[in-house]
Design a protein around this motif. Structure first.
Motif, PDB file in Angstrom:
ATOM      1  N   PRO A  98      43.529  48.387  36.050  1.00 43.24           N
ATOM      2  CA  PRO A  98      44.431  47.386  35.500  1.00 43.24           C
ATOM      3  C   PRO A  98      45.382  47.994  34.480  1.00 43.24           C
ATOM      4  CG  PRO A  98      42.186  47.026  34.720  1.00 43.24           C
ATOM      5  CD  PRO A  98      42.149  48.163  35.694  1.00 43.24           C
ATOM      6  N   PRO A  99      46.683  47.709  34.602  1.00 41.76           N
ATOM      7  CA  PRO A  99      47.652  48.237  33.647  1.00 41.76           C
ATOM      8  C   PRO A  99      47.614  47.460  32.351  1.00 41.76           C
ATOM      9  CG  PRO A  99      48.747  46.824  35.216  1.00 41.76           C
ATOM     10  CD  PRO A  99      47.301  46.910  35.629  1.00 41.76           C
ATOM     11  N   THR A 100      48.196  48.031  31.319  1.00 40.27           N
ATOM     12  CA  THR A 100      48.328  47.285  30.083  1.00 40.27           C
ATOM     13  C   THR A 100      49.427  46.252  30.279  1.00 40.27           C
ATOM     14  OG1 THR A 100      49.890  48.888  29.241  1.00 40.27           O
ATOM     15  CG2 THR A 100      47.565  49.200  28.643  1.00 40.27           C
ATOM     16  N   SER A 101      49.291  45.151  29.663  1.00 37.26           N
ATOM     17  CA  SER A 101      50.218  44.044  29.871  1.00 37.26           C
ATOM     18  C   SER A 101      51.527  44.266  29.142  1.00 37.26           C
ATOM     19  CB  SER A 101      49.579  42.742  29.384  1.00 37.26           C
ATOM     20  OG  SER A 101      50.531  41.711  29.428  1.00 37.26           O
ATOM     21  N   ASP A 132      45.939  45.237  53.273  1.00 39.20           N
ATOM     22  CA  ASP A 132      46.130  43.797  53.446  1.00 39.20           C
ATOM     23  C   ASP A 132      45.886  43.052  52.140  1.00 39.20           C
ATOM     24  OD1 ASP A 132      46.796  44.080  56.108  1.00 39.20           O
ATOM     25  OD2 ASP A 132      44.756  43.689  56.830  1.00 39.20           O
ATOM     26  N   GLN A 133      44.957  43.552  51.333  1.00 37.43           N
ATOM     27  CA  GLN A 133      44.664  42.913  50.045  1.00 37.43           C
ATOM     28  C   GLN A 133      45.885  42.973  49.122  1.00 37.43           C
ATOM     29  OE1 GLN A 133      41.500  44.786  47.869  1.00 37.43           O
ATOM     30  NE2 GLN A 133      41.296  43.091  46.431  1.00 37.43           N
ATOM     31  N   HIS A 134      46.559  44.117  49.075  1.00 35.71           N
ATOM     32  CA  HIS A 134      47.749  44.234  48.233  1.00 35.71           C
ATOM     33  C   HIS A 134      48.888  43.367  48.754  1.00 35.71           C
ATOM     34  CE1 HIS A 134      46.057  48.254  46.750  1.00 35.71           C
ATOM     35  NE2 HIS A 134      45.995  47.401  45.758  1.00 35.71           N
ATOM     36  N   LYS A 135      49.039  43.320  50.077  1.00 33.18           N
ATOM     37  CA  LYS A 135      50.079  42.470  50.667  1.00 33.18           C
ATOM     38  C   LYS A 135      49.807  41.000  50.348  1.00 33.18           C
ATOM     39  CE  LYS A 135      51.154  45.496  54.543  1.00 33.18           C
ATOM     40  NZ  LYS A 135      51.113  45.618  56.009  1.00 33.18           N
ATOM     41  N   LEU A 136      48.537  40.591  50.438  1.00 37.11           N
ATOM     42  CA  LEU A 136      48.179  39.207  50.129  1.00 37.11           C
ATOM     43  C   LEU A 136      48.463  38.893  48.667  1.00 37.11           C
ATOM     44  CD1 LEU A 136      46.934  36.516  50.993  1.00 37.11           C
ATOM     45  CD2 LEU A 136      44.693  37.480  50.451  1.00 37.11           C
ATOM     46  N   MET A 137      48.152  39.826  47.787  1.00 37.77           N
ATOM     47  CA  MET A 137      48.419  39.648  46.362  1.00 37.77           C
ATOM     48  C   MET A 137      49.918  39.428  46.143  1.00 37.77           C
ATOM     49  SD  MET A 137      48.083  42.484  43.312  1.00 37.77           S
ATOM     50  CE  MET A 137      49.279  43.534  44.102  1.00 37.77           C
ATOM     51  N   LEU A 138      50.754  40.259  46.761  1.00 33.14           N
ATOM     52  CA  LEU A 138      52.201  40.123  46.584  1.00 33.14           C
ATOM     53  C   LEU A 138      52.724  38.798  47.128  1.00 33.14           C
ATOM     54  CD1 LEU A 138      53.709  43.637  47.384  1.00 33.14           C
ATOM     55  CD2 LEU A 138      53.494  42.508  45.179  1.00 33.14           C
ATOM     56  N   LYS A 155      50.382  32.885  35.844  1.00 33.86           N
ATOM     57  CA  LYS A 155      49.113  33.596  35.668  1.00 33.86           C
ATOM     58  C   LYS A 155      47.940  32.622  35.580  1.00 33.86           C
ATOM     59  CE  LYS A 155      49.417  36.418  32.185  1.00 33.86           C
ATOM     60  NZ  LYS A 155      49.801  37.346  31.097  1.00 33.86           N
ATOM     61  N   ARG A 156      48.148  31.499  34.891  1.00 34.19           N
ATOM     62  CA  ARG A 156      47.071  30.508  34.744  1.00 34.19           C
ATOM     63  C   ARG A 156      46.781  29.782  36.063  1.00 34.19           C
ATOM     64  NH1 ARG A 156      49.462  29.003  29.944  1.00 34.19           N
ATOM     65  NH2 ARG A 156      50.357  27.183  30.930  1.00 34.19           N
ATOM     66  N   GLU A 157      47.800  29.522  36.852  1.00 34.77           N
ATOM     67  CA  GLU A 157      47.638  28.698  38.046  1.00 34.77           C
ATOM     68  C   GLU A 157      47.140  29.451  39.276  1.00 34.77           C
ATOM     69  OE1 GLU A 157      51.283  26.566  38.641  1.00 34.77           O
ATOM     70  OE2 GLU A 157      51.232  25.778  36.598  1.00 34.77           O
ATOM     71  N   LEU A 158      47.342  30.750  39.329  1.00 35.44           N
ATOM     72  CA  LEU A 158      46.935  31.505  40.510  1.00 35.44           C
ATOM     73  C   LEU A 158      45.464  31.898  40.439  1.00 35.44           C
ATOM     74  CD1 LEU A 158      49.982  33.842  41.188  1.00 35.44           C
ATOM     75  CD2 LEU A 158      49.326  31.768  42.376  1.00 35.44           C
ATOM     76  N   PRO A 159      44.834  32.040  41.609  1.00 36.22           N
ATOM     77  CA  PRO A 159      43.428  32.446  41.637  1.00 36.22           C
ATOM     78  C   PRO A 159      43.256  33.961  41.532  1.00 36.22           C
ATOM     79  CG  PRO A 159      44.173  32.034  43.857  1.00 36.22           C
ATOM     80  CD  PRO A 159      45.324  31.706  42.946  1.00 36.22           C
ATOM     81  N   LEU A 160      44.152  34.609  40.806  1.00 34.42           N
ATOM     82  CA  LEU A 160      44.099  36.058  40.597  1.00 34.42           C
ATOM     83  C   LEU A 160      43.863  36.346  39.122  1.00 34.42           C
ATOM     84  CD1 LEU A 160      47.318  36.986  42.637  1.00 34.42           C
ATOM     85  CD2 LEU A 160      44.960  37.258  43.413  1.00 34.42           C
ATOM     86  N   ARG A 161      43.313  37.523  38.840  1.00 35.21           N
ATOM     87  CA  ARG A 161      43.195  37.926  37.448  1.00 35.21           C
ATOM     88  C   ARG A 161      44.595  38.049  36.852  1.00 35.21           C
ATOM     89  NH1 ARG A 161      40.242  42.305  39.494  1.00 35.21           N
ATOM     90  NH2 ARG A 161      41.655  43.651  38.324  1.00 35.21           N
ATOM     91  N   PRO A 162      44.797  37.723  35.589  1.00 41.44           N
ATOM     92  CA  PRO A 162      46.129  37.791  34.980  1.00 41.44           C
ATOM     93  C   PRO A 162      46.800  39.152  35.116  1.00 41.44           C
ATOM     94  CG  PRO A 162      44.626  36.633  33.526  1.00 41.44           C
ATOM     95  CD  PRO A 162      43.802  37.176  34.653  1.00 41.44           C
ATOM     96  N   GLU A 163      46.025  40.243  34.952  1.00 39.45           N
ATOM     97  CA  GLU A 163      46.625  41.569  35.065  1.00 39.45           C
ATOM     98  C   GLU A 163      47.060  41.880  36.498  1.00 39.45           C
ATOM     99  OE1 GLU A 163      42.118  42.169  35.057  1.00 39.45           O
ATOM    100  OE2 GLU A 163      43.529  41.018  33.874  1.00 39.45           O
ATOM    101  N   VAL A 164      46.387  41.301  37.479  1.00 45.27           N
ATOM    102  CA  VAL A 164      46.779  41.479  38.879  1.00 45.27           C
ATOM    103  C   VAL A 164      48.100  40.746  39.138  1.00 45.27           C
ATOM    104  CG1 VAL A 164      46.136  40.944  41.277  1.00 45.27           C
ATOM    105  CG2 VAL A 164      44.428  41.872  39.695  1.00 45.27           C
ATOM    106  N   THR A 165      48.217  39.539  38.599  1.00 41.39           N
ATOM    107  CA  THR A 165      49.462  38.777  38.733  1.00 41.39           C
ATOM    108  C   THR A 165      50.612  39.524  38.080  1.00 41.39           C
ATOM    109  OG1 THR A 165      48.227  36.703  38.792  1.00 41.39           O
ATOM    110  CG2 THR A 165      50.569  36.554  38.271  1.00 41.39           C
TER     111      THR A 165
END
Length: 181
Positions: A98-101, A132-138, A155-165
């Motif tokens: 995970p990158p720094t925000s 496919d996981q990265h494509k789905l994330m995008l 970031k709050r509304e998606l089912p992804l971790r905030p750093e992934v978003t």
């Protein structure tokens, strides 16, 4: 030589070693002919991630894609070329760490958080070597962008971790399919 054109007159093999040394990301493409197994002219593609070749293929005029060994493309380039290779810059695939925000520092009031807007369609064919996981994330993040919600709301509304978003937003910005205002 423009920014996105690379003169491979010294040969594709040599050029690839330079890209590897400088850890370039992008898609090399050139109009080719006399490629074994492909009739007529075609377009050759070589995907680079941090200078390493991750995939090679050719696209025939009919639209068919043919996986191709890098050695075949370098042989064709040596024997029939050199061809004019163009480097189209692409971001590297997302890292697993995970990158720094960059969106949270310094802390902001939510009403002043950046608002992403779509400026171009997301063409997943340019990311064919991504998982496919990265494509789905995008695509998940891209579809959540409506020009109304800010980054914090998305970031709050998606089912992804905030750093992934956040990482997906950075990639979409690098692909120039969104902008942030």
């Amino acid at each position: 030589m423009s920014k996105d054109h690379f003169d491979a007159s010294l040969g594709l093999a040599f050029s690839l070693s330079v890209f590897e040394r400088y850890r370039k990301n992008g898609l090399l493409q050139a109009e080719l002919y006399h490629v074994p197994g492909v009739r007529g002219r075609c377009t050759g593609y070589i995907q680079l991630v941090e200078g390493k070749v991750t995939s090679c293929y050719v696209k025939a005029r009919s639209g068919e894609h043919y996986p191709m060994a890098l050695s075949t493309l370098t042989t064709v380039d040596n024997e029939k070329g050199p061809f004019e290779w163009k480097l189209i810059s692409l971001p590297a695939p997302p890292s697993s760490t995970p990158p720094t925000s960059q969106f949270n520092a310094p802390p902001r009031q939510e009403h002043s958080a950046p608002i992403p807007r779509i400026v171009a369609p997301l063409d997943m064919t340019t990311l064919h070597s991504w998982t496919d996981q990265h494509k789905l994330m995008l695509t998940t993040v891209y579809r959540a962008i409506d020009g109304q919600r800010n980054v914090e709301e998305i970031k709050r509304e998606l089912p992804l971790r905030p750093e992934v978003t956040e990482e997906a937003i950075r990639v979409l910005l690098a692909l120039k399919v969104i902008t942030i205002i």
